[in-house]
Structure formats: C-alpha cells, structure tokens
Design an enzyme around this catalytic site. Structure first.
Site, PDB file in Angstrom:
ATOM      1  N   ASN A 192      31.241 -11.134  48.498  1.00 62.53           N
ATOM      2  CA  ASN A 192      32.611 -11.652  48.441  1.00 62.53           C
ATOM      3  C   ASN A 192      33.518 -11.089  49.538  1.00 62.53           C
ATOM      4  OD1 ASN A 192      31.957 -13.103  46.011  1.00 62.53           O
ATOM      5  ND2 ASN A 192      32.154 -11.157  44.904  1.00 62.53           N
ATOM      6  N   ARG A 193      32.898 -10.673  50.612  1.00 58.57           N
ATOM      7  CA  ARG A 193      33.615 -10.104  51.759  1.00 58.57           C
ATOM      8  C   ARG A 193      34.386  -8.826  51.415  1.00 58.57           C
ATOM      9  NH1 ARG A 193      30.447 -13.159  53.478  1.00 58.57           N
ATOM     10  NH2 ARG A 193      30.682 -14.660  55.180  1.00 58.57           N
ATOM     11  N   LEU A 194      34.056  -8.211  50.292  1.00 59.49           N
ATOM     12  CA  LEU A 194      34.673  -6.933  49.931  1.00 59.49           C
ATOM     13  C   LEU A 194      33.775  -5.805  50.437  1.00 59.49           C
ATOM     14  CD1 LEU A 194      35.984  -7.738  46.332  1.00 59.49           C
ATOM     15  CD2 LEU A 194      37.219  -7.792  48.515  1.00 59.49           C
TER      16      LEU A 194
END
Length: 214
Positions: A192-194
């Site tokens: 989630n691009r985290l």
C-alpha cells in the site's frame, strides 16, 4: 511518441524493517543488506551505485559507478580525476550515492563528503585490474569530445604496443575517492505504498535514528 505508464503496478511485500532489529551502526545494517541481496540473487552487480554530484554548470547529475570497497571510513570508487564527475567533486565534494536492489525491494541513499584516497591505495588497486582496463584508463580522456570511436581504438592499439611485456603505470589523473557518510536512508518496500524508511544521521558521537513517513 506517447507512452503511458500509469497502469504499471507492483506490490511490495517481501521484507520489513523494524526499529527493534536495527543495529546502532548504519554500516552494519548496510553490510547485512548487501550480503542478503547477494545471497538472494537476481542482481547482476550488487555493488552498482548511482553517484550524484553537482556539476560545474550548477545541475545535479547521477551516473552509475561501481563500489570497490567499504568500511566504517566510507565507500570507495575509482575514476578519472579529470572527468566530469572528478571536476564536479573538486568543486563541490558534497555528494550522494544510492543503491537500488529490486530483488529484495530495497534502496539505500547515502549523503556524504568525497575525498581522494592515497596514491598508494589507488596504485595498488590499479595494478589489480585487468591489463585491458589499465590501458583503457590511459586511452580515454574521460568526458571530452572525440571525433569517433576510432580515436579510442587507435589510442588503445598504440598503448598495447608501447606497454607490451611491461608494467603499466597508474595514470597520475586516475584514482579513488572515498565517500564519508553523514547520513543513511534505508528504504524497504511495503504494501500500500506505506514503505519503511529508516534514517541515520551522524552526530558528534554516534548516529541518530529516525523513522520517516513514506
């Protein structure tokens, strides 16, 4: 020509980077990551790094060079001192080096100060190189304009004759730089691009560690 890459998608989920597992020294974490990337395979030159300098024209420029040695003093690579990057380092020795290892979804960004290593160290490494690479260092006036590739080939041929059966001296305009780090950023891809981003900053006595928002 019109290319649209907005549909490119990749999920990053191979590894994690947590504060509880961090060593005090960023050099130690770099060493662990480097070995893990080598062991995992899939990266042909694990030691390939992007060196970014500020050119004499005021623009930043990145190019791939090869890391040849590292320890707690810094990261060493070799080049022609009269090349574009050599002149840039002479003018402004604050640089950035970075490694991208897609096999384990990792990136390391290191800011530091570049200084020439000793002539003795450069000479030792120069004579460890293949003879063709030694001659190539003499044949190429790196970053200068040439009329054609034939110029290089003719220069190399003349040097092969000149040094046939003889030791090739190290050019006085060629040698190593050591990048002494002031900061490290370790980037680990996450879902989630985290992504995990751990930042080490050099202090007077040690290293300060922070987590950065992705």
């Amino acid at each position: 020509m019109n290319r649209d890459f907005t549909g490119y998608r990749k999920s990053y989920d191979k590894m994690i980077l947590e504060e509880e597992t961090l060593p005090i020294s960023p050099f130690e974490l770099f060493s662990v990551w480097f070995k893990e990337v080598e062991t995992a395979g899939g990266v042909e030159e694990t030691n390939a790094m992007t060196l970014t300098t500020i050119g004499l024209d005021g623009f930043p420029k990145g190019r791939i060079v090869l890391l040849k040695h590292y320890d707690t003093n810094g990261f060493v690579f070799y080049t022609n001192y009269q090349s574009e990057k050599g002149k840039a380092l002479e003018e402004n020795n604050q640089v950035c080096i970075s490694f991208f290892w897609p096999n384990l979804e990792r990136q390391v960004i290191i800011k530091g100060v570049g200084t020439k290593i000793s002539e003795a160290e450069s000479t030792t490494y120069f004579h460890s190189r293949p003879k063709g690479s030694q001659l190539g260092a003499w044949a190429s006036h790196q970053s200068t304009v040439i009329a054609s590739r034939t110029v290089l080939e003719n220069s190399l041929e003349a040097l092969e004759k000149k040094y046939a059966g003889r030791e090739i001296p190290k050019p006085p305009f060629w040698g190593g730089y050591c990048i002494t780090p002031i900061s490290f950023e370790f980037w680990q891809g996450r879902p989630n691009r985290l992504h995990d981003r751990i930042h080490y900053t050099k202090t007077d006595s040690d290293w300060k560690v922070d987590r950065l928002s992705p």
